[in-house]
Structure formats: structure tokens, C-alpha cells
Design a protein around this motif. Structure first.
Motif, short mmCIF file in Angstrom:
data_model
loop_
_atom_site.label_atom_id
_atom_site.label_comp_id
_atom_site.label_asym_id
_atom_site.label_seq_id
_atom_site.Cartn_x
_atom_site.Cartn_y
_atom_site.Cartn_z
N TRP A 13 96.71 -145.30 -46.42
CA TRP A 13 96.17 -146.20 -47.44
C TRP A 13 95.99 -147.62 -46.88
N ARG A 14 96.95 -148.09 -46.09
CA ARG A 14 96.84 -149.42 -45.51
C ARG A 14 95.66 -149.51 -44.55
N VAL A 15 95.39 -148.44 -43.81
CA VAL A 15 94.23 -148.42 -42.93
C VAL A 15 92.94 -148.50 -43.76
N ILE A 16 92.90 -147.75 -44.86
CA ILE A 16 91.70 -147.74 -45.70
C ILE A 16 91.47 -149.11 -46.32
N ILE A 17 92.54 -149.76 -46.75
CA ILE A 17 92.43 -151.10 -47.34
C ILE A 17 92.05 -152.14 -46.29
N ASN A 18 92.78 -152.17 -45.18
CA ASN A 18 92.68 -153.27 -44.22
C ASN A 18 91.56 -153.10 -43.18
N GLU A 19 91.23 -151.86 -42.85
CA GLU A 19 90.23 -151.62 -41.81
C GLU A 19 88.91 -151.10 -42.38
N VAL A 20 89.01 -150.09 -43.24
CA VAL A 20 87.79 -149.56 -43.86
C VAL A 20 87.30 -150.49 -44.96
N LYS A 21 88.20 -151.28 -45.50
CA LYS A 21 87.89 -152.28 -46.53
C LYS A 21 87.41 -151.63 -47.83
N LEU A 22 88.16 -150.62 -48.26
CA LEU A 22 87.91 -149.98 -49.55
C LEU A 22 89.21 -150.00 -50.35
N ASN A 23 89.14 -150.47 -51.57
CA ASN A 23 90.32 -150.40 -52.43
C ASN A 23 90.31 -149.09 -53.19
N VAL A 24 90.98 -148.09 -52.63
CA VAL A 24 91.22 -146.83 -53.31
C VAL A 24 92.71 -146.77 -53.63
N SER A 25 93.08 -145.92 -54.59
CA SER A 25 94.46 -145.92 -55.07
C SER A 25 95.20 -144.68 -54.59
N PRO A 26 96.34 -144.85 -53.91
CA PRO A 26 97.09 -143.70 -53.40
C PRO A 26 97.73 -142.90 -54.54
N GLY A 27 97.82 -141.60 -54.33
CA GLY A 27 98.37 -140.72 -55.36
C GLY A 27 99.78 -141.05 -55.75
N SER A 28 100.58 -141.57 -54.81
CA SER A 28 101.96 -141.89 -55.13
C SER A 28 102.06 -142.94 -56.21
N SER A 29 101.07 -143.84 -56.31
CA SER A 29 101.09 -144.84 -57.37
C SER A 29 100.82 -144.22 -58.74
#
Length: 478
Positions: free
Chosen positions: A378-394
Motif C-alpha cells: 500500500w505504501r508503494v502504491i501511495i508513494n510511488e504509483v501515486k494512487l490513493n487506494v484503501s487497504p483491506g485491513s482498514s
């Protein structure tokens, strides 16, 4: 420094969740096609922006619905003065009629049972306040909306007990899972006061079938506990099977039900794309709850100006019929394109027919099957891919690797940029995925191993080989 209250200084609001952390990442660097083309794209907000042209066209044709126009200014004084917290009669009548229309006119709603609140957030807190004392609990099937940890718990002191649902049966809510959660609550010395369900589901984008709903009604009757049906996505069902409301189930002859136990939370935030209007509704079959909730509504009324506009709009039967049909078709087309595009790079998702999001399966991208690995991805997706998606654990999902991705809160250009980023990310990390090969310059084709193919083609997972869903609306027009 003067001490604040325990509630004010505690962590009850739940902002320490990655669900909200993703929003903060977006807010500090929001995507803009020209000013911030490398910014974070907001895919964590369940908002329907696809229907705005439908609303805009109606507003242009009906300027009298707004108090700030020459055509509507004559209504300004009476609307600006004090309004009883019961709500304007024409507002409650229009909302009740719209709720029935969304459910195919298979059930009618009594305007006198419509109680206003400041959005679904306020409505959920209102119901929790009415039904449970601090320290008592509600059962909530997983995965569930992270905001429930705030809405139901923060100021009421109510506890939530997860009902664990799993991907092997497409997160179906079973009687065994309900019983297990009930026993777990008892072992923790928690008195269970109710069951909260979200139908259509957030984050799954699926609906509860008739048999499951009947099973839950039997369960709450056996336990003598309340059933709260969050139905705020009822008009977003864009493909068969059709939505079935709990209000329909309790009308059926083969279902024994104490109606005092049944309550519905509704709003116009999702079905009409009006989250800023804060139109929340509590509809209860319990007279005492209606009476108490109405007193509480004075803390979160819908403004009279908004009531006037909504009453005018929803009283237009032709508009409502066209809106429901066209909105579903817009959602269907966007969902179809989005899921197909993901499938072209080997990303599957849970088969859904409703909502403003998909439940994306990235389990194959995890370094290991742990929530720590999910957070790393998720941190890679947020910080590198630059997409705010929500992880299932949340969302309290019990299985790592699932992510909620919203697809209706952006224009076509932004969506294509987001999909391009996903495609680029998968190519960059294709050693973690199944082998990819380019089949045409403009498209991708996935070569699946037999084991992965079988897994992705299981009944609940959409894969590159899954037939594209056909909307009943599309079929009717071709």
C-alpha cells in the motif's frame, strides 16, 4: 493548560487508520492534469461524479428550485425562517417516494417515519444512541466501512464486534459466522444489541441476496436484537441481480419479524452524489426510536434551503425515473471499462454489481501473506504509483491483499491516467505477477498459469477470461 474531556483527547475518531492516511497523502499533493500531473489521484473517495450532468440539466430547467435565483427568491423568507425539526412535509414526502422508487416501487415508505440527520454519519450515530448504552455492542460483518468505528463508537461508547467473512465464499454472511461473533461478544462480556449490515456492501460492491437477508432476520428475531440496514448505495445497483431491501423482506409472508427491531439508514450522498448536502435519513419501524431520533435530529438538521431544493427535484417523477435509469447505465459503463482494463494486466476483483468502487485482488503482489506485506504494498502504491487506494485491513478484512478502489469520483481523463499508472506498475513488477506479453501496441494480453487461472475464475473473482457483464439497461436498448 486546561484539561479536555477523555472523548475529545482520545483516539475514538479513528484517524490513525491507513484509510484516512491515504486521504492525507492526497490532500498534500492532489493530482491536477496540468498543475500537478504527478500528484496523487484520489481513488479512496466513494463519490459519484458521473451523474452531475443529469443534475445540472435539471437545475438549469428549474431555477425556481433555488432560493438564490429571481425565480425562487419569493420562497426565500418562509424557507429562511424557523423550521420544525420534523422537516418540511414536502421534503419527507419526496424522500419517502424516492426511497420506494429506488426499490422498484415494491415497498412504500411512510413520510412520518422519515427522520433527518446530517448525512449518514449522523444517522448512524443517532441510531446507535437510540439502541445501545455505552459498553454494549453491535455485530458488523467484515469487511466494513472504516468510518463505522467513528460513527457508531466515538461519542456513544458503543462497541463493534466483527462478523468474520472470507473470500472462499465471496465474503458471504452466514448464520454460522453470525453465531460465532455473538458467542465471542458474550465471552468478552459484551451485551449484543444489534446487527449492522451494509447492503449494497461497502467495500465489496455486492448485494445481499434474499435468502441471506431472511437468514439475518431470523437471527435477530431469535436473539431479540436490532437490525440496522445501511442502504445508502441502493440506487447504485447497475446490473442484475436487483437490489433487495430489508424493507421488502419483512413484508414477505414466510418471514416472521418483530418490526420494532428493524431500522434503515439512508442518504442522498451516494445515490445522487450529494455528500456536501448532508442529507441523512433514519427510517425506523419502531415508534419509540422515531420519537427519540426526531428529538436528536435538532443537533444535525438538513438546512431548509437544501430541503426545498431536494423536495422540488425528487417530486419531479419524470426526472427521477430518468435519473435512476441513466445513472445506473453510467455506473455500469465505467465499472465495465475499469474492471476490463485491470484484467488486461492480470488484476482480478470480486464480481460486483453495485457501489462506486471495486474490491481489487492484489494477493499475488504480496511478498508474503501478511498484513505487514499488505501495508508495504500500500505504501508503494501511495508513494510511488501515486494512487490513493484503501487497504483491506482498514476495512477489517481478515485476509491480506484486498484493496478498495473507487472509480466514479473522477473524469475520464483522470481515470485513464490512473489505469496507465497501474499498468506501468505491473510491468515494472511483473516478476511478482504471472508472465505478461504484449499482444498489440494498444493492448495487453495475459498468459495465465493453470493454477492462477483456476483461482481467478472461481465464482466470485473477475479475471481476464471472465465474460464481461451485460447490463439489463444496455440489453434493453440494443
Amino acid at each position: 493548560m486546561v484539561a479536555m474531556s477523555k472523548i475529545a483527547t482520545g483516539n475514538g475518531h479513528g484517524e490513525n487508520s491507513p484509510y484516512f492516511d491515504g486521504w492525507k497523502a492526497y490532500e498534500t499533493n492532489p493530482f491536477h492534469p496540468t498543475e500537478r500531473p504527478e500528484g496523487v489521484i484520489q481513488m479512496g473517495l466513494a463519490e459519484n461524479q458521473l451523474c452531475f450532468n443529469l443534475i445540472k440539466n435539471w437545475l438549469i430547467k428549474h431555477p425556481e428550485a433555488s432560493l438564490c435565483t429571481p425565480q425562487g427568491v419569493n420562497k426565500f423568507k418562509e424557507t429562511a425562517l424557523f423550521q420544525d425539526y420534523h422537516g418540511m412535509p414536502e421534503f419527507r414526502q419526496a424522500v419517502a417516494k424516492f426511497m420506494g422508487k429506488v426499490r422498484g416501487d415494491r415497498v412504500k415508505f411512510d413520510p412520518d417515519r422519515i427522520v433527518m440527520s446530517g448525512g449518514a454519519t449522523g444517522a448512524h450515530e443517532m441510531v446507535a444512541f437510540c439502541l445501545a448504552d455505552p459498553g454494549e455492542a453491535f455485530l458488523v460483518p467484515t469487511p466494513y466501512y472504516p468510518g463505522f468505528d467513528r460513527d457508531l463508537k466515538w461519542r456513544t461508547g458503543v462497541e463493534l464486534v466483527p462478523v468474520n467473512c472470507e473470500s472462499y465464499n465471496n465474503f458471504k454472511i452466514t448464520r454460522n459466522a453470525l453465531e460465532a461473533a455473538y458467542v465471542k461478544a458474550q465471552e468478552a462480556n459484551l451485551r449484543v444489541k444489534g446487527l449492522l449490515i451494509t447492503n449494497p456492501s461497502n467495500p465489496l460492491g455486492t448485494i445481499l441476496d434474499r435468502d441471506t437477508l431472511k437468514s439475518m432476520v431470523r437471527f435477530i428475531n431469535d436473539k431479540n436484537i436490532h437490525l440496522i440496514g445501511d442502504e445508502i448505495y441502493a440506487a447504485t445497483v447497475f446490473m442484475e441481480p436487483e437490489f433487495v431491501s430489508i424493507s421488502e423482506i419483512i413484508e414477505e409472508e414466510d418471514v416472521e419479524c418483530n418490526r420494532d427491531l428493524i431500522h434503515i439508514v439512508y442518504s442522498l450522498s451516494k445515490d445522487m452524489g450529494f455528500p456536501g448536502f448532508r442529507v441523512g435519513i433514519v427510517y425506523s419501524y419502531n415508534d419509540s426510536v422515531v420519537s427519540c431520533a426526531r428529538k436528536m435530529s435538532s443537533f444535525g438538521l438538513v438546512s431548509s434551503q437544501t430541503q426545498h431544493l431536494i423536495a422540488s427535484m425528487l417530486s419531479d417523477g419524470e426526472f427521477v425515473d430518468n435519473f435512476i435509469t441513466e445513472n445506473k447505465e453510467l455506473l455500469f459503463k465505467r465499472h465495465k471499462y475499469f474492471t476490463w482494463s485491470l484484467s488486461q494486466v492480470g488484476i482480478g476483483c470480486l464480481k460486483g454489481n453495485s457501489g462506486l468502487f471495486i474490491w481489487m485482488d492484489l494477493r499475488k503482489l504480496l511478498k508474503e501473506k501478511t498484513f505487514a506485506a499488505e501495508m508495504e504494498l500500500w505504501r508503494v502504491i501511495i508513494n510511488e504509483v501515486k494512487l490513493n487506494v484503501s487497504p483491506g485491513s482498514s476495512f477489517h478484512c481478515e485476509e491480506p491483499g484486498w484493496f478498495r478502489v473507487c472509480f466514479a469520483n473522477m473524469d475520464d481523463h483522470t481515470m485513464k491516467v490512473a489505469l496507465l499508472r497501474i499498468r506501468t506498475f505491473v510491468f515494472k513488477n511483473n516478476e511478482a505477477m504471472v508472465p505478461l506479453k504484449l499482444c498489440r501496441p494498444s493492448s495487453l494480453k495475459l498468459s495465465l498459469s493453470r493454477s492462477l487461472s483456476r483461482r481467478m475464475e472461481s465464482p466470485g473473482i473477475m479475471s481476464p477470461h471472465s465474460p464481461l457483464p451485460q447490463s439489463p439497461l444496455v440489453r434493453a436498448r440494443t
